[in-house]
Design an enzyme around this catalytic site. Structure first.
Site, short mmCIF file in Angstrom:
data_model
loop_
_atom_site.label_atom_id
_atom_site.label_comp_id
_atom_site.label_asym_id
_atom_site.label_seq_id
_atom_site.Cartn_x
_atom_site.Cartn_y
_atom_site.Cartn_z
N LYS A 1 -9.52 -2.33 2.32
CA LYS A 1 -9.19 -1.14 3.11
C LYS A 1 -9.99 0.08 2.64
CE LYS A 1 -6.01 -3.54 5.26
NZ LYS A 1 -6.31 -4.10 6.58
N ASP B 1 -9.45 -9.52 9.93
CA ASP B 1 -8.97 -8.17 9.60
C ASP B 1 -9.96 -7.05 9.86
OD1 ASP B 1 -6.83 -6.56 8.70
OD2 ASP B 1 -7.73 -6.41 6.71
N CYS C 1 1.83 -7.74 14.81
CA CYS C 1 1.46 -8.25 16.13
C CYS C 1 0.88 -9.66 16.05
CB CYS C 1 0.45 -7.33 16.79
SG CYS C 1 1.16 -5.77 17.35
N ARG D 1 0.86 -1.19 0.00
CA ARG D 1 0.00 0.00 0.00
C ARG D 1 0.89 1.24 0.00
NH1 ARG D 1 -1.98 1.30 4.32
NH2 ARG D 1 -1.18 -0.33 5.68
N TYR E 1 -1.63 -3.93 -6.63
CA TYR E 1 -1.34 -4.66 -5.41
C TYR E 1 -2.38 -4.51 -4.31
CZ TYR E 1 1.60 -7.35 -2.35
OH TYR E 1 2.08 -8.35 -1.55
N SER F 1 0.16 -3.56 12.69
CA SER F 1 0.82 -4.61 11.92
C SER F 1 1.96 -5.23 12.73
CB SER F 1 1.34 -4.05 10.60
OG SER F 1 2.15 -2.94 10.84
N HIS G 1 -10.76 -1.99 12.23
CA HIS G 1 -9.65 -2.85 11.78
C HIS G 1 -9.41 -3.91 12.86
CE1 HIS G 1 -5.23 -2.93 10.19
NE2 HIS G 1 -5.97 -3.85 9.63
O1 TSX Z 1 1.52 -13.96 16.45
C1 TSX Z 1 2.14 -13.89 17.50
N1 TSX Z 1 1.46 -14.00 18.70
C2 TSX Z 1 -0.03 -14.14 18.72
C3 TSX Z 1 -0.45 -15.49 18.51
C4 TSX Z 1 -1.68 -15.92 18.78
N2 TSX Z 1 3.51 -13.69 17.48
C5 TSX Z 1 4.21 -13.49 16.21
C6 TSX Z 1 4.24 -12.02 15.89
C7 TSX Z 1 4.79 -11.71 14.55
C8 TSX Z 1 3.76 -11.56 13.51
C9 TSX Z 1 4.19 -13.65 18.66
N3 TSX Z 1 5.49 -13.46 18.90
C10 TSX Z 1 3.53 -13.80 19.87
C11 TSX Z 1 2.12 -13.99 19.91
O2 TSX Z 1 1.52 -14.12 20.96
N4 TSX Z 1 4.46 -13.66 20.86
C12 TSX Z 1 5.64 -13.46 20.25
C13 TSX Z 1 6.94 -13.26 20.93
C14 TSX Z 1 7.60 -14.60 21.22
C15 TSX Z 1 8.34 -15.20 20.24
C16 TSX Z 1 8.94 -16.43 20.50
C17 TSX Z 1 8.80 -17.03 21.75
C18 TSX Z 1 8.03 -16.41 22.73
C19 TSX Z 1 7.44 -15.20 22.45
N5 TSX Z 1 9.46 -18.24 21.99
C20 TSX Z 1 9.56 -18.94 23.18
O3 TSX Z 1 9.05 -18.53 24.18
C21 TSX Z 1 10.26 -20.20 23.13
MN MN Z 2 -5.21 -5.18 8.11
#
Ligand code: TSX
Ligand code: MN
Length: 665
Positions: free
Chosen positions: A287, A354, A331, A126, A278, A329, A307
């Protein structure tokens, strides 16, 4: 007059009815022959039509208002063909065939009915700087910041400038090519919460993607023509802007990145998008319609277009609740929408990943629909470990864009499990790629476009016309420091303030490689269709809806780190423990909350950490010094960005927070 009537089988009943109605005909000769031949008949052969034989095209049979929109746009864009889309399998096969021949997509024989598109390198995301809300008065479109502060909540363009920009871009832009007419519904066709749109586009890739992302085709046309007087639809005009000169480096992905422009006219319910094929720039239902135009319609009509993901959560006692959640984004919003809960006896089902459209019904219950029909998700990071449900969804009937390709006819991206021994990889540009390369295999913004009903945990009510009842609203962010795992707002106004205060860690623009914490109120910063101050007032006004049962509001943060830079919370399926506590709060279980200056946090006794190694006190601490600085920073942001547009209720919330912090220890 000799009338020849042609149409495809699925448009058939629609066209026949329209023809008989308009021409007072009570007998007709249906066209015979194979499906491909039928299809050619849905095209308007403008050059080949003669005086003796009038070919009644699908366009001439459209309801008057839609016919006018199509004909006006035809005069500007001057396509050689017009194709009214019926949304059928046959039509899709014809368009995929066209895309394969043009080299826009390649087949992925490892999977059933999946394709890979590689876009131009100049057309991969975007473009916020080229996205505008166009209104008579600037202040209706955007909040007016203080002094010389630059507003970050969207761009305004005058209607005059917009019309001039449209004229210089769309004149003859579809010459020698086909204009597709896409009738689509955002939301179930028979739902009072849904809205219809019609997108005109010169991209077959867009048609195939819109067929996945929206309810598209003849049923929508029939709905539009069933009520000629009240034939309402959002007008969306799109062209990839293939330069007439034909001088494009990626001839299989025509675009005009130097002149790309995405315009919204909320006073006319119109979207005009030029230069990009895109995602968010070209799939205008998403959006542009469901969020930007949608939020302005929602304000007019007294509901909310947000959103947010929607999920259903059932506890071990079988009690089911639905929640919505807004995340900026990076998360993991799609991961959460499809989460596999770690807590025994819990079940999570997905309604949407979304966008939500929601409204208080006459009983005061907030009800929500997912206006979309598919998932347009970021591919990198999606794996059996992070989102097994998505991995069980996306390997059938999916269009991938800008992911890497494997020699056995599959796809690959960063974070995905390694392919089998001996299988080689080509990156998203088509060049051979090996693990450890400096450049990524898949573009970081590469996507899957996949039908929602293929999701194995799709909720039974996901396309119910009444929507689903919502009991909690979650806001979230990627906050490495200071922000507890979960806290609850004191009341609705405080919840709205929490939404306005949302911030999240993001990878900064090209020059800096470091991560910075960016403001993203309601995760809507790039998607507001109108003045953010008025948006806050609209949210605050929900308190005045007679008998409205206002849902509780929460803030969650899966990303808090300890002094060694390690994540303090395991996240993913363990987030079901946060939902468990939220359900206890909704069920009004006693002794579940501690009062802190920022809101209610869980008591140790009622937050389930069984089997986890986490430091509860540290995970839920509310450091006074951090929050004093945070409150000042947020106050400053809101005063500078909103100035005169800041609602006094929010100003009061800022003062209350600072007071509570001052009186705390
Ligand atoms: O999506 C994520 N969530 C929500 C899931 C339902 N991610 C990925 C974010 C990038 C798009 C996460 N990353 C989440 C999370 O709750 N938490 C984390 C951070 C994290 C990454 C690796 C570990 C722990 C936390 N690994 C271990 O604890 C071994
Ligand atoms: Mn979105």
């Amino acid at each position: 007059m000799n009338i020849t009537f042609y149409c495809s089988r699925r448009v058939y009943s629609y066209c026949v009815l329209r023809l008989m109605y308009h021409k007072n005909i009570n007998r007709y000769m249906p066209s015979s022959g194979g499906s491909m031949r039928q299809y050619q008949c849905n095209f308007v052969h403008m050059q080949s039509s003669t005086k003796e034989t009038k070919k009644l095209s699908a366009v001439s049979l459209l309801p008057t208002k839609l016919k006018e929109f199509v004909e006006e746009s035809m005069q500007i864009c001057r396509p050689s063909n017009v194709h009214v889309c019926d949304g059928s399998e046959v039509e899709n096969a014809l368009l995929i065939d066209k895309l394969l021949k043009a080299g826009t997509v390649v087949p992925l024989p490892k999977y059933k009915n999946c394709f890979l598109a590689r876009s131009s390198i100049k057309d991969v995301a975007r473009v916020e700087s080229r996205t505008f809300i166009c209104t008579k008065n600037r202040r209706d479109a955007v909040n007016i910041p203080k002094g010389t502060t630059k507003g970050i909540m969207g761009n305004w363009m005058s209607l005059e400038d917009a019309n001039e920009a449209i004229k210089t871009r769309f004149d003859g832009c579809m010459e020698d090519r086909t204009m597709y007419v896409i009738p689509f519904s955002m939301g179930p066709l028979n739902s009072p919460y849904s809205k219809i749109g019609v997108q005109l586009t010169d991209s077959a890739y867009v048609v195939c993607s819109m067929r996945i992302m929206t309810r598209m085709g003849t049923d929508v046309l029939e709905k539009l023509s069933s009520n000629e007087e009240n034939c309402y639809f959002v007008k969306a005009l799109h062209s990839v802007g293939k330069p007439i000169s034909g001088l494009v480096e990626h001839s299989h992905w025509p675009c005009d990145p130097e002149r790309t422009l995405i315009l919204h006219k909320p006073e006319y319910d119109e979207i005009i998008s030029y230069g990009s094929g895109y995602g968010g720039n070209s799939l205008l239902g998403k959006k542009c319609f469901a969020l930007r135009i949608g939020s302005t319609i929602a304000r007019r009509e007294g509901w909310l277009a947000e959103h947010m993901l929607i999920l259903g959560v059932t506890d071990p006692k079988g009690r089911k609740r639905y929640i919505v959640a807004a995340f900026p984004s990076a998360c993991g919003k799609t991961n959460m929408a499809m989460m596999k809960p770690s807590l025994p006896g819990y079940k999570i089902e997905c309604v949407g990943d979304d966008i939500v459209w929601m409204k208080f019904d006459t009983n005061g219950q907030l009800r929500a629909i997912n206006p979309e029909f598919g998932f347009f998700g970021v591919a990198p990071g999606t794996s059996q470990a992070t989102n097994p449900v998505a991995m069980d969804t996306i390997f059938e009937n999916t269009i991938f864009t800008n992911v890497a390709q494997t020699s056995d006819g599959g796809v690959y991206w960063e974070g995905m499990e390694d392919p089998a021994q001996g299988v080689t990889i080509n990156d998203w540009l088509g060049n051979s790629w090996v693990k450890g390369s400096k450049t990524p295999a898949a573009h970081p913004n590469s996507r899957f476009c996949t039908p929602a009903n293929q999701c194995p945990i799709i909720d039974e009510n996901w396309d119910s016309p009444e929507g689903v009842p919502i009991d909690a609203i979650l806001f979230g962010g990627r906050r490495p420091e200071g922000v507890p795992l979960v806290y609850e707002s004191f009341d609705w106004k405080h919840g709205v303030f929490i939404g306005a205060s949302m911030k999240s860690e993001a990878t900064a623009a090209a020059e800096h490689t470091g991560k910075i914490i960016m403001h993203d109120p309601f995760a809507m910063r790039p998607f507001f269709g109108y003045n953010f101050g008025n948006y806050l007032k609209h949210w605050l006004s929900m308190e005045n809806i007679p008998n409205a049962k206002l849902p509780k509001i929460y803030h969650v943060n899966w990303f808090r780190k300890d002094e060694n830079g390690k994540f303090m919370w395991p996240g993913y399926g363990e987030n079901s423990r946060v939902l468990d506590w939220i359900l206890r709060r909704i069920n009004e279980e006693p002794n579940t909350a501690n009062i802190t200056p920022i809101g209610y946090t869980p008591t140790k006794e009622t937050f389930n950490t069984f089997g986890l190694k986490v430091d509860f006190d540290k995970l839920f601490s509310v450091p006074k010094h951090f929050w004093t600085e945070e409150a000042k920073e947020v106050a400053n942001f809101l005063y500078e960005q909103l100035d005169e547009d800041l609602p006094k209720e929010i100003e009061e919330q800022i003062k209350n927070l600072i007071d509570r912090l001052n009186f705390s220890k």
